[in-house]
Design a protein around this motif. Structure first.
Motif, short mmCIF file in Angstrom:
data_model
loop_
_atom_site.label_atom_id
_atom_site.label_comp_id
_atom_site.label_asym_id
_atom_site.label_seq_id
_atom_site.Cartn_x
_atom_site.Cartn_y
_atom_site.Cartn_z
N ASP A 49 76.83 -69.02 13.97
CA ASP A 49 77.70 -68.60 15.07
C ASP A 49 77.44 -67.14 15.37
OD1 ASP A 49 79.48 -66.83 13.40
OD2 ASP A 49 80.00 -68.73 12.46
N ILE A 70 80.28 -65.16 15.92
CA ILE A 70 81.66 -64.67 15.84
C ILE A 70 81.67 -63.17 15.50
CG2 ILE A 70 83.82 -64.85 14.53
CD1 ILE A 70 83.20 -67.88 14.27
N SER A 105 92.45 -73.82 14.12
CA SER A 105 91.70 -72.57 14.17
C SER A 105 91.50 -72.10 15.61
CB SER A 105 90.34 -72.77 13.49
OG SER A 105 89.59 -71.59 13.50
N LEU A 106 91.34 -70.80 15.76
CA LEU A 106 91.09 -70.21 17.08
C LEU A 106 89.60 -70.24 17.45
CD1 LEU A 106 93.40 -67.07 16.81
CD2 LEU A 106 93.95 -69.28 17.84
N ARG A 107 88.75 -70.31 16.43
CA ARG A 107 87.31 -70.18 16.70
C ARG A 107 86.52 -70.69 15.50
NH1 ARG A 107 82.57 -69.70 17.72
NH2 ARG A 107 81.50 -68.00 18.81
N GLU A 108 85.65 -71.66 15.73
CA GLU A 108 84.78 -72.19 14.68
C GLU A 108 83.41 -72.51 15.26
OE1 GLU A 108 85.42 -72.42 11.47
OE2 GLU A 108 87.54 -71.88 11.60
N SER A 128 87.07 -74.38 21.28
CA SER A 128 85.93 -74.05 20.44
C SER A 128 85.20 -75.35 20.04
CB SER A 128 86.40 -73.24 19.22
OG SER A 128 85.31 -72.67 18.54
N GLU A 140 81.67 -60.80 18.45
CA GLU A 140 82.77 -60.89 19.41
C GLU A 140 83.93 -59.97 19.03
OE1 GLU A 140 81.71 -65.62 20.13
OE2 GLU A 140 83.56 -65.03 19.10
N ARG A 164 90.87 -65.50 13.00
CA ARG A 164 90.50 -66.71 13.73
C ARG A 164 91.00 -67.98 13.03
NH1 ARG A 164 85.67 -69.19 11.84
NH2 ARG A 164 84.65 -68.01 10.18
N GLU A 191 78.56 -73.72 20.12
CA GLU A 191 78.00 -72.48 19.57
C GLU A 191 76.66 -72.14 20.22
OE1 GLU A 191 78.78 -69.19 18.13
OE2 GLU A 191 80.17 -70.84 17.78
N SER A 243 87.80 -58.89 18.69
CA SER A 243 89.06 -59.59 18.43
C SER A 243 90.24 -58.67 18.75
CB SER A 243 89.14 -60.02 16.95
OG SER A 243 90.41 -60.57 16.66
N ASN A 295 77.51 -70.22 23.19
CA ASN A 295 77.93 -68.86 22.82
C ASN A 295 76.74 -67.98 22.46
OD1 ASN A 295 80.72 -69.37 23.11
ND2 ASN A 295 80.86 -70.21 21.05
#
Length: 378
Positions: A108, A110, A284-287, A309, A113, A211, A153, A115, A156
Protein backbone atom coordinates in the motif's frame (compact mmCIF):
# COMPACT_ATOMS: atom_id res chain seq x y z
CA UNK A 1 17.02 -19.79 -11.95
CA UNK A 2 18.38 -18.36 -8.69
CA UNK A 3 15.71 -16.33 -6.93
CA UNK A 4 16.19 -14.26 -3.81
CA UNK A 5 13.30 -13.41 -1.51
CA UNK A 6 13.75 -10.63 1.04
CA UNK A 7 11.95 -11.56 4.26
CA UNK A 8 13.93 -9.53 6.77
CA UNK A 9 11.54 -9.83 9.73
CA UNK A 10 10.43 -13.42 9.18
CA UNK A 11 12.08 -14.72 12.36
CA UNK A 12 10.73 -12.10 14.75
CA UNK A 13 8.39 -13.67 17.33
CA UNK A 14 5.62 -11.07 17.06
CA UNK A 15 4.83 -11.12 13.36
CA UNK A 16 2.58 -8.56 11.71
CA UNK A 17 0.75 -8.41 8.39
CA UNK A 18 3.60 -8.19 5.88
CA UNK A 19 5.69 -10.73 7.81
CA UNK A 20 2.83 -13.22 7.73
CA UNK A 21 2.25 -12.62 4.01
CA UNK A 22 5.93 -13.30 3.25
CA UNK A 23 5.91 -16.45 5.39
CA UNK A 24 2.79 -17.89 3.75
CA UNK A 25 4.06 -17.07 0.26
CA UNK A 26 7.38 -18.83 0.87
CA UNK A 27 5.63 -21.89 2.30
CA UNK A 28 3.37 -22.08 -0.77
CA UNK A 29 6.32 -21.67 -3.15
CA UNK A 30 8.12 -24.51 -1.38
CA UNK A 31 5.23 -26.80 -2.27
CA UNK A 32 4.78 -25.44 -5.79
CA UNK A 33 8.30 -25.05 -7.18
CA UNK A 34 10.94 -27.78 -6.90
CA UNK A 35 12.97 -26.62 -9.89
CA UNK A 36 14.37 -23.18 -9.15
CA UNK A 37 16.84 -22.30 -6.40
CA UNK A 38 15.59 -19.94 -3.69
CA UNK A 39 17.54 -17.90 -1.18
CA UNK A 40 15.43 -16.51 1.69
CA UNK A 41 17.14 -13.52 3.30
CA UNK A 42 16.23 -12.93 6.94
CA UNK A 43 17.54 -11.09 9.96
CA UNK A 44 18.47 -13.30 12.95
CA UNK A 45 15.76 -13.44 15.61
CA UNK A 46 13.96 -15.84 17.95
CA UNK A 47 11.43 -17.68 15.76
CA UNK A 48 13.71 -19.78 13.57
CA UNK A 49 11.25 -22.68 13.53
CA UNK A 50 8.58 -20.86 11.51
CA UNK A 51 10.06 -22.17 8.26
CA UNK A 52 12.47 -24.93 7.28
CA UNK A 53 14.99 -25.26 4.50
CA UNK A 54 14.15 -27.69 1.69
CA UNK A 55 16.27 -29.06 -1.12
CA UNK A 56 15.96 -25.92 -3.24
CA UNK A 57 15.19 -23.35 -0.51
CA UNK A 58 18.14 -21.99 1.46
CA UNK A 59 17.69 -19.65 4.44
CA UNK A 60 20.36 -16.98 4.68
CA UNK A 61 20.62 -15.06 7.96
CA UNK A 62 22.08 -11.58 7.55
CA UNK A 63 23.01 -9.52 10.58
CA UNK A 64 22.67 -5.75 10.42
CA UNK A 65 22.47 -2.74 12.71
CA UNK A 66 19.06 -1.52 11.61
CA UNK A 67 16.47 -1.87 8.85
CA UNK A 68 18.08 0.62 6.47
CA UNK A 69 21.65 -0.68 6.83
CA UNK A 70 20.39 -4.26 6.42
CA UNK A 71 18.43 -3.44 3.27
CA UNK A 72 20.68 -0.94 1.55
CA UNK A 73 24.13 -2.35 2.38
CA UNK A 74 24.00 -5.94 3.65
CA UNK A 75 21.28 -7.32 1.36
CA UNK A 76 22.90 -6.17 -1.94
CA UNK A 77 26.18 -7.77 -0.82
CA UNK A 78 24.48 -11.15 -0.41
CA UNK A 79 22.54 -10.78 -3.66
CA UNK A 80 25.88 -10.44 -5.44
CA UNK A 81 27.47 -13.21 -3.37
CA UNK A 82 24.83 -15.75 -4.41
CA UNK A 83 24.78 -14.49 -8.02
CA UNK A 84 21.01 -14.14 -8.12
CA UNK A 85 18.98 -13.82 -11.31
CA UNK A 86 16.14 -12.01 -9.53
CA UNK A 87 15.39 -10.45 -6.15
CA UNK A 88 11.85 -10.23 -4.80
CA UNK A 89 11.44 -7.70 -1.97
CA UNK A 90 8.23 -8.42 -0.07
CA UNK A 91 7.62 -5.45 2.21
CA UNK A 92 7.32 -2.14 0.29
CA UNK A 93 11.01 -1.22 0.10
CA UNK A 94 14.14 -2.51 -1.62
CA UNK A 95 17.84 -1.74 -2.21
CA UNK A 96 18.25 1.40 -4.26
CA UNK A 97 21.53 0.51 -5.98
CA UNK A 98 21.07 -2.96 -7.36
CA UNK A 99 21.85 -4.28 -10.84
CA UNK A 100 19.91 -7.53 -10.30
CA UNK A 101 16.34 -7.51 -11.71
CA UNK A 102 13.92 -6.49 -8.95
CA UNK A 103 10.34 -7.51 -8.16
CA UNK A 104 8.66 -5.43 -5.43
CA UNK A 105 5.53 -6.17 -3.45
CA UNK A 106 4.14 -2.75 -2.58
CA UNK A 107 1.30 -3.55 -0.20
CA UNK A 108 0.00 0.00 0.00
CA UNK A 109 0.98 3.67 0.01
CA UNK A 110 -0.69 4.51 3.31
CA UNK A 111 2.66 5.87 4.54
CA UNK A 112 2.50 8.49 1.71
CA UNK A 113 -0.92 9.78 2.74
CA UNK A 114 -1.66 12.59 5.16
CA UNK A 115 -3.86 11.85 8.15
CA UNK A 116 -6.03 14.29 10.06
CA UNK A 117 -5.86 12.05 13.14
CA UNK A 118 -3.27 12.40 15.91
CA UNK A 119 -0.11 10.47 15.04
CA UNK A 120 0.20 7.72 17.67
CA UNK A 121 3.11 5.94 15.96
CA UNK A 122 6.29 5.14 17.88
CA UNK A 123 9.51 6.93 16.94
CA UNK A 124 10.63 3.74 15.18
CA UNK A 125 7.43 3.71 13.09
CA UNK A 126 7.78 7.41 12.27
CA UNK A 127 11.37 6.82 11.15
CA UNK A 128 10.21 3.89 9.01
CA UNK A 129 7.54 6.00 7.35
CA UNK A 130 10.03 8.77 6.53
CA UNK A 131 12.35 6.17 5.03
CA UNK A 132 9.55 4.73 2.88
CA UNK A 133 8.37 8.18 1.76
CA UNK A 134 11.88 8.99 0.57
CA UNK A 135 12.71 5.61 -0.95
CA UNK A 136 9.55 4.22 -2.60
CA UNK A 137 9.10 6.90 -5.32
CA UNK A 138 12.70 6.21 -6.37
CA UNK A 139 12.60 2.42 -6.16
CA UNK A 140 9.41 1.93 -8.23
CA UNK A 141 11.21 3.44 -11.20
CA UNK A 142 13.79 0.64 -11.05
CA UNK A 143 11.50 -2.39 -10.67
CA UNK A 144 10.96 -5.00 -13.35
CA UNK A 145 7.58 -5.75 -11.76
CA UNK A 146 5.48 -4.15 -9.03
CA UNK A 147 2.92 -6.29 -7.26
CA UNK A 148 0.15 -5.05 -5.00
CA UNK A 149 -2.64 -6.81 -3.13
CA UNK A 150 -5.95 -5.28 -4.27
CA UNK A 151 -7.48 -3.35 -7.14
CA UNK A 152 -8.22 -0.47 -4.79
CA UNK A 153 -4.58 -0.28 -3.78
CA UNK A 154 -3.43 -0.46 -7.40
CA UNK A 155 -5.48 2.68 -8.08
CA UNK A 156 -3.97 4.38 -5.02
CA UNK A 157 -0.42 3.44 -6.00
CA UNK A 158 -0.65 4.51 -9.64
CA UNK A 159 -2.24 7.83 -8.66
CA UNK A 160 0.11 8.60 -5.76
CA UNK A 161 3.32 7.61 -7.54
CA UNK A 162 2.35 8.71 -11.04
CA UNK A 163 2.70 5.24 -12.56
CA UNK A 164 1.00 3.85 -15.63
CA UNK A 165 -1.85 1.46 -14.98
CA UNK A 166 0.00 -1.51 -16.48
CA UNK A 167 3.03 -0.91 -14.25
CA UNK A 168 1.31 -2.58 -11.29
CA UNK A 169 -0.05 -6.13 -11.11
CA UNK A 170 -2.71 -7.15 -8.58
CA UNK A 171 -2.14 -10.47 -6.82
CA UNK A 172 -4.44 -10.94 -3.85
CA UNK A 173 -3.22 -12.31 -0.54
CA UNK A 174 -4.38 -15.75 0.53
CA UNK A 175 -5.82 -17.12 3.73
CA UNK A 176 -4.03 -19.97 5.49
CA UNK A 177 -5.76 -23.35 5.65
CA UNK A 178 -5.41 -23.39 9.43
CA UNK A 179 -8.18 -20.82 9.66
CA UNK A 180 -11.45 -22.70 9.78
CA UNK A 181 -10.01 -25.76 11.54
CA UNK A 182 -11.66 -25.75 14.94
CA UNK A 183 -9.14 -25.86 17.80
CA UNK A 184 -9.42 -28.40 20.58
CA UNK A 185 -12.49 -27.38 22.68
CA UNK A 186 -10.56 -27.87 25.91
CA UNK A 187 -7.80 -25.58 24.66
CA UNK A 188 -10.35 -22.93 23.70
CA UNK A 189 -12.07 -23.19 27.09
CA UNK A 190 -8.73 -22.90 28.90
CA UNK A 191 -7.76 -19.80 26.90
CA UNK A 192 -11.13 -18.15 27.52
CA UNK A 193 -10.80 -18.88 31.23
CA UNK A 194 -7.30 -17.37 31.32
CA UNK A 195 -8.54 -14.23 29.58
CA UNK A 196 -11.76 -13.95 31.60
CA UNK A 197 -13.99 -14.31 28.54
CA UNK A 198 -17.49 -15.71 28.65
CA UNK A 199 -18.95 -17.47 25.61
CA UNK A 200 -20.67 -14.23 24.57
CA UNK A 201 -17.99 -12.00 23.06
CA UNK A 202 -17.05 -10.01 19.95
CA UNK A 203 -13.49 -9.89 18.59
CA UNK A 204 -11.52 -6.85 17.41
CA UNK A 205 -7.86 -6.92 16.36
CA UNK A 206 -6.56 -3.66 17.80
CA UNK A 207 -3.75 -1.39 16.72
CA UNK A 208 -2.76 2.15 17.73
CA UNK A 209 -2.76 3.34 14.10
CA UNK A 210 -5.64 5.81 13.56
CA UNK A 211 -6.73 3.99 10.39
CA UNK A 212 -7.73 0.98 12.50
CA UNK A 213 -10.60 3.12 13.81
CA UNK A 214 -10.31 2.03 17.43
CA UNK A 215 -12.08 5.11 18.83
CA UNK A 216 -15.21 4.73 16.74
CA UNK A 217 -15.26 0.99 17.30
CA UNK A 218 -15.03 1.33 21.08
CA UNK A 219 -17.66 4.06 21.16
CA UNK A 220 -19.97 2.00 18.96
CA UNK A 221 -19.52 -1.04 21.19
CA UNK A 222 -20.36 1.05 24.26
CA UNK A 223 -23.70 1.95 22.69
CA UNK A 224 -24.25 -1.72 21.85
CA UNK A 225 -23.11 -2.97 25.26
CA UNK A 226 -25.55 -0.79 27.17
CA UNK A 227 -28.42 -2.66 25.47
CA UNK A 228 -26.75 -6.09 25.50
CA UNK A 229 -25.40 -6.69 29.01
CA UNK A 230 -23.91 -10.17 28.41
CA UNK A 231 -21.57 -9.33 25.52
CA UNK A 232 -17.90 -8.44 25.99
CA UNK A 233 -15.38 -7.18 23.43
CA UNK A 234 -12.03 -8.97 23.21
CA UNK A 235 -9.37 -6.62 21.84
CA UNK A 236 -5.87 -7.76 20.88
CA UNK A 237 -2.74 -5.62 20.65
CA UNK A 238 -3.78 -2.67 22.84
CA UNK A 239 -3.11 -1.61 26.42
CA UNK A 240 -5.94 -1.01 28.87
CA UNK A 241 -4.96 2.65 29.26
CA UNK A 242 -5.68 3.19 25.55
CA UNK A 243 -9.28 2.03 26.05
CA UNK A 244 -9.60 3.89 29.35
CA UNK A 245 -8.78 7.18 27.64
CA UNK A 246 -11.56 6.64 25.10
CA UNK A 247 -14.08 5.69 27.80
CA UNK A 248 -13.12 8.71 29.90
CA UNK A 249 -13.70 10.92 26.86
CA UNK A 250 -17.35 9.79 26.71
CA UNK A 251 -17.83 9.41 30.49
CA UNK A 252 -18.30 5.65 30.31
CA UNK A 253 -15.39 4.39 32.41
CA UNK A 254 -17.76 2.12 34.34
CA UNK A 255 -17.98 -0.07 31.22
CA UNK A 256 -14.26 -0.90 31.23
CA UNK A 257 -15.02 -4.40 32.48
CA UNK A 258 -16.86 -5.12 29.21
CA UNK A 259 -13.52 -4.91 27.37
CA UNK A 260 -11.02 -7.77 27.58
CA UNK A 261 -7.53 -6.62 26.58
CA UNK A 262 -5.50 -9.66 25.54
CA UNK A 263 -2.26 -7.95 24.49
CA UNK A 264 -0.30 -9.67 21.72
CA UNK A 265 -1.70 -13.15 21.03
CA UNK A 266 0.10 -16.16 19.58
CA UNK A 267 -1.32 -18.30 16.78
CA UNK A 268 -3.08 -20.77 19.08
CA UNK A 269 -4.80 -18.01 21.05
CA UNK A 270 -5.82 -16.15 17.90
CA UNK A 271 -7.41 -19.27 16.41
CA UNK A 272 -9.21 -19.93 19.69
CA UNK A 273 -10.56 -16.36 19.80
CA UNK A 274 -11.75 -16.52 16.19
CA UNK A 275 -13.40 -19.91 16.65
CA UNK A 276 -15.98 -18.84 19.25
CA UNK A 277 -16.48 -15.12 18.65
CA UNK A 278 -20.09 -14.14 18.06
CA UNK A 279 -19.11 -11.26 15.73
CA UNK A 280 -15.82 -10.08 14.25
CA UNK A 281 -15.35 -6.30 14.00
CA UNK A 282 -13.21 -4.79 11.22
CA UNK A 283 -14.52 -1.25 10.55
CA UNK A 284 -11.14 0.05 9.40
CA UNK A 285 -10.74 3.41 7.67
CA UNK A 286 -8.04 2.23 5.27
CA UNK A 287 -6.58 -1.15 4.30
CA UNK A 288 -4.54 -2.45 1.43
CA UNK A 289 -6.35 -5.78 1.71
CA UNK A 290 -7.97 -6.93 4.98
CA UNK A 291 -6.91 -10.54 5.51
CA UNK A 292 -8.60 -10.90 8.95
CA UNK A 293 -11.98 -10.61 7.20
CA UNK A 294 -11.32 -13.93 5.45
CA UNK A 295 -9.83 -15.52 8.55
CA UNK A 296 -13.01 -14.82 10.52
CA UNK A 297 -15.28 -15.96 7.66
CA UNK A 298 -13.41 -19.27 7.48
CA UNK A 299 -14.55 -19.92 11.05
CA UNK A 300 -18.16 -19.04 10.28
CA UNK A 301 -18.03 -15.76 12.19
CA UNK A 302 -20.23 -12.91 10.89
CA UNK A 303 -18.12 -9.89 10.00
CA UNK A 304 -18.90 -6.20 10.42
CA UNK A 305 -16.57 -4.22 8.17
CA UNK A 306 -16.24 -0.98 6.23
CA UNK A 307 -17.92 -0.10 2.96
CA UNK A 308 -14.78 1.78 1.80
CA UNK A 309 -11.16 1.07 0.82
CA UNK A 310 -10.29 -2.59 0.06
CA UNK A 311 -12.81 -4.14 2.44
CA UNK A 312 -15.68 -4.57 -0.10
CA UNK A 313 -13.23 -6.19 -2.55
CA UNK A 314 -12.27 -8.80 0.04
CA UNK A 315 -15.65 -9.31 1.75
CA UNK A 316 -17.90 -9.25 -1.31
CA UNK A 317 -21.52 -9.55 -0.21
CA UNK A 318 -20.64 -11.81 2.72
CA UNK A 319 -20.22 -9.15 5.43
CA UNK A 320 -22.31 -6.52 7.18
CA UNK A 321 -21.00 -3.33 5.57
CA UNK A 322 -21.01 -0.05 7.49
CA UNK A 323 -19.75 3.52 7.16
CA UNK A 324 -16.71 3.43 9.49
CA UNK A 325 -16.99 7.16 10.18
CA UNK A 326 -20.49 6.69 11.63
CA UNK A 327 -20.59 5.36 15.18
CA UNK A 328 -24.34 4.81 14.83
CA UNK A 329 -23.84 2.67 11.70
CA UNK A 330 -21.16 0.55 13.36
CA UNK A 331 -23.47 -0.02 16.34
CA UNK A 332 -26.32 -0.91 13.99
CA UNK A 333 -24.05 -3.37 12.18
CA UNK A 334 -23.14 -5.03 15.47
CA UNK A 335 -26.80 -5.28 16.43
CA UNK A 336 -27.93 -6.89 13.18
CA UNK A 337 -24.94 -9.27 13.06
CA UNK A 338 -25.63 -10.39 16.63
CA UNK A 339 -29.43 -10.41 16.83
CA UNK A 340 -30.90 -10.96 13.35
CA UNK A 341 -30.73 -14.76 13.07
CA UNK A 342 -31.78 -14.94 9.43
CA UNK A 343 -29.35 -12.31 8.14
CA UNK A 344 -26.62 -13.65 10.40
CA UNK A 345 -27.04 -17.15 8.92
CA UNK A 346 -27.06 -15.78 5.35
CA UNK A 347 -23.82 -13.86 5.86
CA UNK A 348 -22.13 -16.81 7.55
CA UNK A 349 -23.02 -19.11 4.65
CA UNK A 350 -21.79 -16.56 2.09
CA UNK A 351 -18.65 -16.05 4.16
CA UNK A 352 -17.69 -19.71 4.03
CA UNK A 353 -17.26 -19.32 0.26
CA UNK A 354 -14.92 -16.33 0.31
CA UNK A 355 -11.63 -17.92 1.54
CA UNK A 356 -11.65 -20.39 -1.37
CA UNK A 357 -11.27 -17.41 -3.71
CA UNK A 358 -8.11 -16.28 -1.91
CA UNK A 359 -5.59 -19.09 -1.39
CA UNK A 360 -1.82 -18.98 -1.00
CA UNK A 361 -1.55 -21.63 -3.71
CA UNK A 362 -3.17 -19.25 -6.19
CA UNK A 363 -1.01 -16.38 -4.95
CA UNK A 364 2.22 -18.38 -5.27
CA UNK A 365 1.35 -19.53 -8.81
CA UNK A 366 0.79 -15.93 -9.89
CA UNK A 367 4.02 -14.79 -8.23
CA UNK A 368 5.90 -17.55 -10.05
CA UNK A 369 4.40 -16.32 -13.32
CA UNK A 370 5.72 -12.83 -12.50
CA UNK A 371 9.22 -14.28 -12.16
CA UNK A 372 8.75 -15.96 -15.54
CA UNK A 373 7.49 -12.76 -17.14
CA UNK A 374 10.85 -11.16 -16.45
CA UNK A 375 12.42 -13.18 -19.23
CA UNK A 376 13.41 -16.41 -17.58
CA UNK A 377 12.47 -19.97 -18.48
CA UNK A 378 10.82 -21.47 -15.43
Amino acid sequence: MRIGIEAQRLFRPHKHGMDIVALELIRALQVLDHKNEYFIFVKPDEDKSCINETQNFKIVEISGANYVVWEQIMLPFYVRKYKLDLLHCTSNTAPLNLSTPLVLTLHDVIFMEKSTEKNTSTNYQKYGNLYRKWLVPKIVQKCKSIITISEVEKANITKTLGLKNDAVTVIHNGVSRRFGIKPNPETVKEIRTQLGLSEDYFLFLGNVEPRKNVKNTVKAFVDFAEKNPTVKLAITGLKETFIEDILNEINKKELLDRFVLTGFVDDITLLALYSEAKVFLYPSLREGFGLPILEAMAFGIPVVTSNISAMPEVAGDAAFMVNPYSIAEITAGMTVAYSNKQLRKEKINLGYGRPALFTWQKTAAKILAIYQSNGYDI
